[in-house]
Design an enzyme around this catalytic site. Structure first.
Site, mmCIF file in Angstrom:
data_model
loop_
_atom_site.group_PDB
_atom_site.id
_atom_site.type_symbol
_atom_site.label_atom_id
_atom_site.label_comp_id
_atom_site.label_asym_id
_atom_site.label_seq_id
_atom_site.Cartn_x
_atom_site.Cartn_y
_atom_site.Cartn_z
ATOM 1 N N ASP A 80 -8.327 9.098 -8.314
ATOM 2 C CA ASP A 80 -8.070 8.697 -6.816
ATOM 3 C C ASP A 80 -6.769 7.641 -6.805
ATOM 4 O O ASP A 80 -5.895 7.616 -6.027
ATOM 5 C CB ASP A 80 -8.962 8.071 -6.190
ATOM 6 C CG ASP A 80 -10.155 8.925 -5.657
ATOM 7 O OD1 ASP A 80 -10.094 10.084 -5.967
ATOM 8 O OD2 ASP A 80 -10.601 8.563 -4.420
ATOM 9 N N CYS A 121 -15.623 9.484 -12.165
ATOM 10 C CA CYS A 121 -14.867 8.827 -11.212
ATOM 11 C C CYS A 121 -15.229 9.421 -9.913
ATOM 12 O O CYS A 121 -16.159 10.252 -9.653
ATOM 13 C CB CYS A 121 -13.304 9.172 -11.372
ATOM 14 S SG CYS A 121 -12.762 8.299 -12.875
ATOM 15 N N ASP A 122 -14.462 8.792 -8.738
ATOM 16 C CA ASP A 122 -14.730 8.644 -7.443
ATOM 17 C C ASP A 122 -15.595 9.717 -6.728
ATOM 18 O O ASP A 122 -16.797 9.577 -6.420
ATOM 19 C CB ASP A 122 -13.610 8.216 -6.462
ATOM 20 C CG ASP A 122 -13.041 6.998 -7.043
ATOM 21 O OD1 ASP A 122 -12.756 6.820 -8.336
ATOM 22 O OD2 ASP A 122 -12.557 6.318 -6.443
ATOM 23 N N LYS A 123 -15.146 10.841 -6.840
ATOM 24 C CA LYS A 123 -15.907 11.831 -5.993
ATOM 25 C C LYS A 123 -16.598 12.941 -6.898
ATOM 26 O O LYS A 123 -17.433 13.920 -6.581
ATOM 27 C CB LYS A 123 -14.769 12.847 -5.274
ATOM 28 C CG LYS A 123 -13.979 12.155 -4.370
ATOM 29 C CD LYS A 123 -14.592 10.933 -3.373
ATOM 30 C CE LYS A 123 -13.636 10.027 -2.789
ATOM 31 N NZ LYS A 123 -13.115 8.983 -3.990
ATOM 32 N N CYS A 194 -11.832 2.233 -13.620
ATOM 33 C CA CYS A 194 -11.013 1.207 -13.300
ATOM 34 C C CYS A 194 -12.182 -0.060 -13.121
ATOM 35 O O CYS A 194 -13.107 0.320 -12.909
ATOM 36 C CB CYS A 194 -10.262 1.283 -12.229
ATOM 37 S SG CYS A 194 -8.818 2.662 -12.275
ATOM 38 N N GLU A 442 -7.968 7.750 1.471
ATOM 39 C CA GLU A 442 -8.349 6.137 1.250
ATOM 40 C C GLU A 442 -6.848 5.323 1.572
ATOM 41 O O GLU A 442 -5.694 6.015 1.367
ATOM 42 C CB GLU A 442 -8.504 6.051 -0.342
ATOM 43 C CG GLU A 442 -10.009 6.376 -0.676
ATOM 44 C CD GLU A 442 -10.132 6.009 -2.207
ATOM 45 O OE1 GLU A 442 -11.465 6.024 -2.180
ATOM 46 O OE2 GLU A 442 -9.364 5.780 -2.897
ATOM 47 N N SER A 468 -10.546 2.422 -0.459
ATOM 48 C CA SER A 468 -10.929 2.453 -2.147
ATOM 49 C C SER A 468 -11.970 1.335 -2.221
ATOM 50 O O SER A 468 -11.989 0.504 -1.303
ATOM 51 C CB SER A 468 -9.558 2.146 -2.717
ATOM 52 O OG SER A 468 -9.902 1.607 -3.874
#
Length: 553
Positions: A80, A121-123, A194, A442, A468
């Site tokens: 992202d 990670c995110d998704k 992160c 985002e 985010s």
């Protein structure tokens, strides 16, 4: 034990199937073992995933040690941070559905008995959990772990504060060229998701609290040997889960989702969980709406003040005892729920130890009495909108300002960096919702720029897009209905006054109702921004953010 894989490996009629399996290098003595798919999202493109090759080896060792046979297959991932602020971000949320569909496809086509889901990670993490819930075959998740903090001039660094927000500081002349160069080299020192309670790490914590990964998996840094041991133990655990017939929906129950939301809110997690948790619950056949976040949040204290809103990094949370320590603080509020470890979540909480009373505060010393996410409603968002209230200064809990309206993130970013946003403004970014984006981008670049320019205590931002986990300040996202569906946000005009009241859970366009209705009657739906390919199809299938932006069958 009943094995799905018998469908492709038993009987004379399966001779060609066995021949093809042997062609992979499989030995005949392994044919009777459970077939375990290891869905790995390893890629060189994402720092959270570059260290997965080592974890794959240890998962493989664990599966073999316990008497299973692993088959690895790849799942795509999007960073992202790298996709932020340009066309690439349209694909991020939309990739969640692809990931779930791909895992379903491979697992069903090859009659796999169980799954190890290696993610970070995110998704990718919610997509994998959605697949596990949908397939409902024994599954375990291994999140690859957070990144360590960077260092420069004796100060610890993180991605959001020291790169995204640094852009705004640079524009204001607060950072020189030399420091800017060092920040971008030093902020992210190596492998891992992160460093703060951004979406990737929030989802890792949610996964552990749901019971779908082993204790300490969420917070153990990517580069630690302990992470390899967790991967090895997860390989062993999946074989046990198959033998015992324990499936994801046995674990991801209504109680488990309650616990996961409570942990999320106690950590001040990313607002993206208001999209992902309902989407996972939908696949698990558990009824859950965004109102659950507000209901649970009103009685859940904010215990760990993590970056971006606080000073603590994931490594600090890990050293303080990780998610088990958070569970211990919340023990009296937890609901009984099974986990992939074989222990009930309350047993894990009871056995946990808390090593730092400042990183993980007691309920009596909570940073805030309420949890991280608040759900706002009003004429601007009758179906709801979300804000990370623990990342907002007390003085901005009630804010009234003048709308400056932009029909895309790029237009807003240009105005922010061009100095056209001033104290007292409400930046309105629309046509960035699930359908209008498409993909619900985002808005970290504009929110970080506002913060970096020192305006996050005098400027608000609202959008039908999302934020985010690195966003802080009075930023309201997921405005529903979105502009592309004719929501009120579509008819906001420059100069309108907008009021945000977090304590009252209100967001209002201060325009007479008759005027709003007149504007809506004159509104014309714009042409889609993207009219071909996957995103065009996605826009036609995706639901509102208020229901998790799921694709409708």
């Amino acid at each position: 034990m009943p094995l799905r894989s018998k469908t492709i490996k038993e009987g004379i009629e399966r001779m060609p199937h066995r021949a093809l399996l042997y062609a992979t290098g499989m030995h005949p003595i392994d044919m009777k073992k459970p077939f375990i798919g290891v869905a790995t999202s390893f890629t060189d493109l994402i720092p959270g995933h570059v260290g997965m090759r080592d974890l794959e080896r240890f998962i493989e060792k664990g599966v073999h040690s316990a008497g299973g046979y692993p088959f690895f297959f790849g799942i795509p991932g999007i960073c992202d941070g790298i996709a932020m602020g340009h066309k690439g971000m349209h694909y991020s949320l939309a990739s969640r559905e692809l990931i779930a569909d791909m895992i379903e496809t491979i697992a069903e086509a090859h009659c796999l008995d169980g799954l190890v889901l290696l993610t970070n990670c995110d998704k990718i993490t919610p997509g994998m959990l959605m697949a596990a819930a949908r397939l409902n075959i024994p599954s375990i998740v291994v999140t690859a772990g957070p990144m360590l903090g960077g260092h420069y001039k004796g100060r610890r660094l993180n991605l959001t504060t020291d790169t995204f927000e640094a852009v705004g500081r640079y524009k204001k002349g607060l950072i020189n060229d030399k420091d800017a160069k060092h920040l971008e080299i030093c902020a992210c020192p190596g492998a891992g998701s992160c460093q703060g309670m951004y979406t990737a790490n929030t989802m890792a914590c949610v996964t552990e609290a749901l019971g779908m990964s082993l204790p300490m998996c969420a917070t153990t840094p990517a580069v630690m040997a302990e992470k390899k041991r967790i991967a090895y133990e997860s390989g062993i655990a999946i074989v046990r889960l198959i033998k015992e017939g324990i499936k994801p929906r046995d674990i991801m129950t209504e109680n488990a989702f309650y616990n996961a939301i409570m942990v999320d809110l106690s950590l001040g997690g990313s607002t993206n969980t208001a999209l992902h948790i309902p989407a996972i619950a939908h696949e698990a056949k558990v009824k859950l709406t965004i109102d659950a976040f507000d209901k649970i949040g009103r009685k859940t204290p904010h215990l760990a003040n993590m970056i971006p809103s606080g000073p603590y990094y994931m490594e600090d949370l890990n050293n303080a005892g990780g998610i088990p320590a958070i569970l211990k603080r919340l023990y009296q509020r937890l609901k009984p729920s099974m986990t992939v470890s074989g222990y009930n979540i309350k047993d894990i909480a009871k056995q946990a130890e808390i090593y730092d009373d400042e990183v993980i505060r007691s309920i009596e010393r909570a940073h805030h009495k309420e949890g991280g996410i608040a759900v706002l409603r009003g004429n601007l968002a009758p179906d709801g909108a979300v804000i990370k209230q623990t990342a907002v200064s007390e003085k901005m809990y009630v804010f009234e300002g003048v709308a400056k309206v932009f029909d895309s993130e790029e237009m807003a970013m240009s105005a922010i960096l061009g100095g056209k946003i001033v104290a007292g403004d409400v930046v309105v970014i629309r046509y960035e919702g699930p359908k209008g984006g498409p993909g619900m981008r985002e808005m970290l670049s504009p929110t970080a720029a506002i913060t970096g320019m020192g305006l996050n205590d005098s400027v608000a931002l609202i959008t039908d897009g999302r934020f985010s986990g690195g966003t802080r300040g009075p930023c309201v996202g997921h405005i529903s209905p979105e502009a592309m569906e004719g929501g009120v946000i579509a008819v906001v005009q420059d100069g309108d006054r907008i009021k945000i009241d977090i304590k009252q859970r209100k967001i209002e366009l201060l325009v007479p109702e008759k005027e709003i209705k007149d504007r809506i009657s004159r509104w014309k739906k714009p042409k889609p921004k993207i009219q071909k390919g996957y995103l065009s199809r996605y826009a036609k299938m995706v639901s509102s953010a208020a229901s998790g932006a799921i694709t409708i069958d």
